[in-house]
Design an enzyme around this catalytic site. Structure first.
Site, PDB file in Angstrom:
ATOM      1  N   SER A 135      44.959  43.652  62.738  1.00 28.22           N
ATOM      2  CA  SER A 135      43.847  42.729  62.506  1.00 28.22           C
ATOM      3  C   SER A 135      44.299  41.329  62.922  1.00 28.22           C
ATOM      4  O   SER A 135      45.248  40.794  62.353  1.00 28.22           O
ATOM      5  CB  SER A 135      43.463  42.755  61.020  1.00 28.22           C
ATOM      6  OG  SER A 135      42.465  41.800  60.749  1.00 28.22           O
ATOM      7  N   LYS A 161      41.611  44.785  66.023  1.00 24.97           N
ATOM      8  CA  LYS A 161      40.427  44.199  65.387  1.00 24.97           C
ATOM      9  C   LYS A 161      40.567  42.691  65.465  1.00 24.97           C
ATOM     10  O   LYS A 161      41.650  42.155  65.261  1.00 24.97           O
ATOM     11  CB  LYS A 161      40.382  44.689  63.940  1.00 24.97           C
ATOM     12  CG  LYS A 161      39.570  43.853  62.968  1.00 24.97           C
ATOM     13  CD  LYS A 161      39.406  44.595  61.656  1.00 24.97           C
ATOM     14  CE  LYS A 161      39.578  43.690  60.461  1.00 24.97           C
ATOM     15  NZ  LYS A 161      39.470  44.425  59.188  1.00 24.97           N
ATOM     16  N   LYS A 163      38.749  38.947  64.173  1.00 26.31           N
ATOM     17  CA  LYS A 163      37.804  38.318  63.258  1.00 26.31           C
ATOM     18  C   LYS A 163      36.817  37.501  64.073  1.00 26.31           C
ATOM     19  O   LYS A 163      37.203  36.852  65.067  1.00 26.31           O
ATOM     20  CB  LYS A 163      38.568  37.410  62.284  1.00 26.31           C
ATOM     21  CG  LYS A 163      39.519  38.165  61.362  1.00 26.31           C
ATOM     22  CD  LYS A 163      38.757  39.046  60.389  1.00 26.31           C
ATOM     23  CE  LYS A 163      39.691  39.621  59.327  1.00 26.31           C
ATOM     24  NZ  LYS A 163      38.957  40.407  58.313  1.00 26.31           N
ATOM     25  N   ASP A 188      35.375  42.059  63.002  1.00 23.06           N
ATOM     26  CA  ASP A 188      35.119  41.981  61.552  1.00 23.06           C
ATOM     27  C   ASP A 188      34.584  40.584  61.243  1.00 23.06           C
ATOM     28  O   ASP A 188      35.249  39.583  61.522  1.00 23.06           O
ATOM     29  CB  ASP A 188      36.427  42.235  60.784  1.00 23.06           C
ATOM     30  CG  ASP A 188      36.223  42.300  59.263  1.00 23.06           C
ATOM     31  OD1 ASP A 188      35.078  42.112  58.797  1.00 23.06           O
ATOM     32  OD2 ASP A 188      37.225  42.538  58.550  1.00 23.06           O
ATOM     33  N   GLU A 213      32.408  45.316  61.689  1.00 30.80           N
ATOM     34  CA  GLU A 213      32.689  45.454  60.258  1.00 30.80           C
ATOM     35  C   GLU A 213      32.012  44.343  59.457  1.00 30.80           C
ATOM     36  O   GLU A 213      32.140  43.164  59.795  1.00 30.80           O
ATOM     37  CB  GLU A 213      34.219  45.405  60.074  1.00 30.80           C
ATOM     38  CG  GLU A 213      34.689  45.661  58.661  1.00 30.80           C
ATOM     39  CD  GLU A 213      36.223  45.636  58.565  1.00 30.80           C
ATOM     40  OE1 GLU A 213      36.902  45.648  59.613  1.00 30.80           O
ATOM     41  OE2 GLU A 213      36.735  45.581  57.431  1.00 30.80           O
ATOM     42  N   ASP A 238      32.866  47.203  54.511  1.00 22.80           N
ATOM     43  CA  ASP A 238      34.104  46.903  53.797  1.00 22.80           C
ATOM     44  C   ASP A 238      33.708  46.354  52.419  1.00 22.80           C
ATOM     45  O   ASP A 238      33.603  47.101  51.435  1.00 22.80           O
ATOM     46  CB  ASP A 238      34.926  45.899  54.634  1.00 22.80           C
ATOM     47  CG  ASP A 238      36.164  45.352  53.947  1.00 22.80           C
ATOM     48  OD1 ASP A 238      36.415  45.699  52.782  1.00 22.80           O
ATOM     49  OD2 ASP A 238      36.902  44.547  54.564  1.00 22.80           O
ATOM     50  N   LYS A 262      39.669  50.512  51.221  1.00 24.78           N
ATOM     51  CA  LYS A 262      40.796  49.741  50.681  1.00 24.78           C
ATOM     52  C   LYS A 262      40.980  50.238  49.255  1.00 24.78           C
ATOM     53  O   LYS A 262      40.051  50.150  48.448  1.00 24.78           O
ATOM     54  CB  LYS A 262      40.476  48.241  50.668  1.00 24.78           C
ATOM     55  CG  LYS A 262      40.499  47.590  52.040  1.00 24.78           C
ATOM     56  CD  LYS A 262      40.161  46.121  51.976  1.00 24.78           C
ATOM     57  CE  LYS A 262      40.107  45.535  53.387  1.00 24.78           C
ATOM     58  NZ  LYS A 262      39.481  44.206  53.416  1.00 24.78           N
ATOM     59  N   GLY A 290      43.313  46.594  55.109  1.00 22.72           N
ATOM     60  CA  GLY A 290      44.493  45.906  54.592  1.00 22.72           C
ATOM     61  C   GLY A 290      44.108  44.604  53.943  1.00 22.72           C
ATOM     62  O   GLY A 290      43.012  44.075  54.174  1.00 22.72           O
TER      63      GLY A 290
END
Ligand code: OSB
Ligand code: MG
Length: 370
Positions: A135, A161, A163, A188, A213, A238, A262, A290
């Site tokens: 990530s 991934k 952000k 995400d 996400e 998520d 998670k 994570g």
């Protein structure tokens, strides 16, 4: 088994580099470590709550309060036949999944150590390797992002991934796709958009992303269902999913096609196993998220991902991406093939380096069975 002693401490670990998402920038990883003892054996687990309530409502302070005043008394009163019994025993306490998970996971780890088994075995997983994904936080600009992703791809990660947030989305993805046309890539948003942005989000469809996400509200599944109907790209939830009931409702509404699991967000391994089962029965892919965990929580995630429904690489990457010196020895490492070896030693399977834990501890409380 009856718990005899619980120890909760707060640790502060400096991150090697700030990690930035749409909701904020983390420079210090501050978290609770829960240790549960019975029959001369102790198990350990990391709480994924943060100092602030910017990802989800729980914080280190609320987790301490709920653990000390509500969950610890329930756990001490329980004659534990199996760690699966913890989460149902906590049912009267509404919400506070991260606090519940920390205690529940410590009992699973204790259980595994008591049986002299690796965590993956008591969870019902398998030995071997897991596929590592990474990530990448928000970067200064597009060039810095390309550089950061290049570094991760060269290190062996098989899925990346990034952000995103409004104003830092389409152009970045377009730029990345030009450099990495075949890379399994996803984004995400951590709840940074609303349905009014549906058109902007639909424009991501032409970049063949694996998924997007949590684009919308942190507690939403209705708007996500509306959005999913307008997107070709699969939505993954998520923040909105706190257990198997949320997962079932989200899937029934069509709010997502993929779930991020998670352990700390779904109340512990019991919740994670239940979400995993539900999704497997419906052939819905899951992967393990994570929370910038230290090696203790990171290894718990490694073991979980040996379950058969974890068909996509997760966000479990190498300790060294986040910490100069991890709390476990050896640290979690990723091979040039992008894999993490699943430990075979009891519990989480790597040694906890207690002098490092002590050095990072802000305070420590001990509670004994009354
Ligand atoms: O949304 O998955 C998330 C980190 C903190 C809070 C939320 C998230 C994340 C990550 C980092 O994406 C995953 C990791 O490397 O631990
Ligand atoms: Mg996320």
């Amino acid at each position: 088994m009856r718990l005899e002693r619980l120890e909760v401490r707060q640790l502060s670990l400096k991150l090697r580099a700030p990690f930035e998402t749409s909701f904020g920038r983390t420079t210090l990883k501050q978290f609770l470590l829960v240790s549960a003892s019975a029959d001369g054996v102790t198990g350990h687990a990391e709480c994924v709550a943060d100092a602030d309530p910017y990802y989800l409502p729980e914080t280190n302070v609320t987790a301490l309060h709920v653990l000390r005043d509500f969950l610890a008394p329930l756990a001490f009163a329980l004659e534990i036949g199996h760690p699966r019994e913890l989460l149902p025993a906590f049912a009267r306490v509404r919400g506070h999944e991260m606090a519940k998970a920390a205690l529940e996971m410590a009992v699973w780890e204790l259980w595994a150590r008591r049986e002299r088994q690796p965590l993956w075995r008591v969870l019902g997983g398998r030995a071997g390797f897991i596929e590592a994904g990474v990530s990448v936080g928000l970067q200064r600009d597009a060039a810095a992002l390309v550089e950061a992703v290049t570094r991760e791809v060269e290190a062996g990660y098989k899925r990346v991934k990034i952000k995103i947030k409004p104003g830092r989305d389409l152009a970045l993805v377009e730029r990345l796709r030009r450099h990495f046309p075949d890379l399994p890539l996803m984004v995400d948003a951590n709840s940074a958009y609303t349905l009014a942005d549906a058109e902007q989000l639909a424009a991501l469809d032409r970049f063949w992303l694996m998924m997007i996400e949590q684009p919308l509200g942190w507690d939403d599944i209705v708007d996500h269902a509306t959005l999913q109907k307008r997107l070709a790209t699969p939505v993954c939830l998520d923040e909105s999913i706190h257990g198997p009931d949320d997962a079932r409702r989200a899937l029934e509404l069509g709010a997502c096609q993929i779930l991020n699991v998670k352990v700390g967000r779904v109340g512990g391994f019991g919740g994670a196993l239940a979400v995993h089962e539900l999704c497997r029965a419906r052939s819905v892919p899951v992967w393990c998220g994570g929370m910038l965990e230290s090696g203790i929580g990171r290894l718990a995630n490694v073991h979980l991902q040996t379950l058969p429904g974890f068909t996509l690489p997760g966000d479990t990457s190498a300790s060294a991406r986040y910490f100069e010196e991890d709390l476990v020895d050896p640290p979690v490492v990723v091979s040039p093939q992008g894999q993490i070896a699943v430990p075979d030693a009891p519990g989480i399977g790597h040694e906890i380096v207690w002098p490092r834990v002590e050095r990072a501890s802000d305070w420590c409380q001990t509670w004994l069975r009354p």
